[in-house]
Design a protein around this motif. Structure first.
Motif, PDB file in Angstrom:
ATOM      1  N   MET A   1       7.497  10.261  -3.123  1.00 44.23           N
ATOM      2  CA  MET A   1       7.693   8.842  -3.006  1.00 44.23           C
ATOM      3  C   MET A   1       7.887   8.535  -1.522  1.00 44.23           C
ATOM      4  SD  MET A   1      10.484   6.317  -4.774  1.00 44.23           S
ATOM      5  CE  MET A   1      10.205   7.063  -6.331  1.00 44.23           C
ATOM      6  N   HIS A   2       7.236   7.481  -1.065  1.00 45.30           N
ATOM      7  CA  HIS A   2       7.295   7.140   0.350  1.00 45.30           C
ATOM      8  C   HIS A   2       7.985   5.817   0.623  1.00 45.30           C
ATOM      9  CE1 HIS A   2       4.708  10.526   0.991  1.00 45.30           C
ATOM     10  NE2 HIS A   2       3.853  10.034   0.112  1.00 45.30           N
ATOM     11  N   ALA A   3       8.009   4.925  -0.380  1.00 45.72           N
ATOM     12  CA  ALA A   3       8.598   3.604  -0.157  1.00 45.72           C
ATOM     13  C   ALA A   3       9.152   3.043  -1.458  1.00 45.72           C
ATOM     14  CB  ALA A   3       7.553   2.639   0.404  1.00 45.72           C
ATOM     15  N   ILE A   4      10.202   2.264  -1.304  1.00 47.12           N
ATOM     16  CA  ILE A   4      10.763   1.472  -2.389  1.00 47.12           C
ATOM     17  C   ILE A   4      10.773   0.033  -1.898  1.00 47.12           C
ATOM     18  CG2 ILE A   4      12.827   0.953  -3.739  1.00 47.12           C
ATOM     19  CD1 ILE A   4      13.594   3.907  -3.460  1.00 47.12           C
ATOM     20  N   THR A   5      10.165  -0.861  -2.657  1.00 51.01           N
ATOM     21  CA  THR A   5      10.158  -2.272  -2.307  1.00 51.01           C
ATOM     22  C   THR A   5      11.015  -3.022  -3.311  1.00 51.01           C
ATOM     23  OG1 THR A   5       7.945  -2.090  -1.359  1.00 51.01           O
ATOM     24  CG2 THR A   5       8.720  -4.304  -1.913  1.00 51.01           C
ATOM     25  N   LEU A   6      12.002  -3.728  -2.804  1.00 49.24           N
ATOM     26  CA  LEU A   6      12.931  -4.474  -3.643  1.00 49.24           C
ATOM     27  C   LEU A   6      12.575  -5.958  -3.602  1.00 49.24           C
ATOM     28  CD1 LEU A   6      16.203  -2.765  -2.411  1.00 49.24           C
ATOM     29  CD2 LEU A   6      14.862  -2.216  -4.457  1.00 49.24           C
TER      30      LEU A   6
END
Length: 145
Positions: A1-6
């Protein structure tokens, strides 16, 4: 996983919260030149690259809805986990969250298997768990009380 967008209700508020929490300006709010329309998402976002390379970005709820074509719920259905090396580090991170404006939940505690953790919610209700876990191989001073 490279990014989490909230998905967030107020991009400026969330960018300020995460700047205070992470101690980093990140990208600041970028992409404002890409204005949303009634049917197309805008491009405004703020991104924070953490020490391990994971990117946490905040993006307007309405833009996320338009991008994904999904009605977004408001209750947290996942926990964002942040692992630290010690109980002191966990307490310090929780204190930064509180100072940044997080809603603090139950006080942190040590579980029977030795994991010390505490929970908070960001301004949009995203649920975070901060964990010091001696079983994860990192040095830790988390001990059962």
């Amino acid at each position: 996983m490279h990014a989490i967008t909230l998905a967030v209700a107020d991009l400026e508020r969330s960018a300020a919260f995460y700047t205070a929490l992470f101690g980093s300006e990140g990208s600041g709010i970028i992409g404002t030149e890409y204005a949303p329309t009634d049917t197309v998402a805008g491009g405004a976002t703020a991104m924070f690259t953490l020490d391990d390379g994971l990117i946490v970005s905040v993006y307007g709820r309405d833009d996320m809805r338009k991008d994904s074509s999904v009605e977004l719920g408001t209750d947290p259905s996942a926990t964002i986990g942040h692992f630290v090396e010690s109980r002191a580090d966990a307490d310090a991170f929780l204190e930064r969250a509180r100072a940044a404006g997080a809603t603090m939940l139950e006080p942190p505690y040590t579980r029977p298997w030795g994991m010390y953790s505490g929970f908070f919610q960001d301004p949009d209700g995203h649920l975070w768990e901060v964990v010091a876990n001696p079983g994860m191989g990192a040095p830790s001073d988390a001990t059962p009380e």
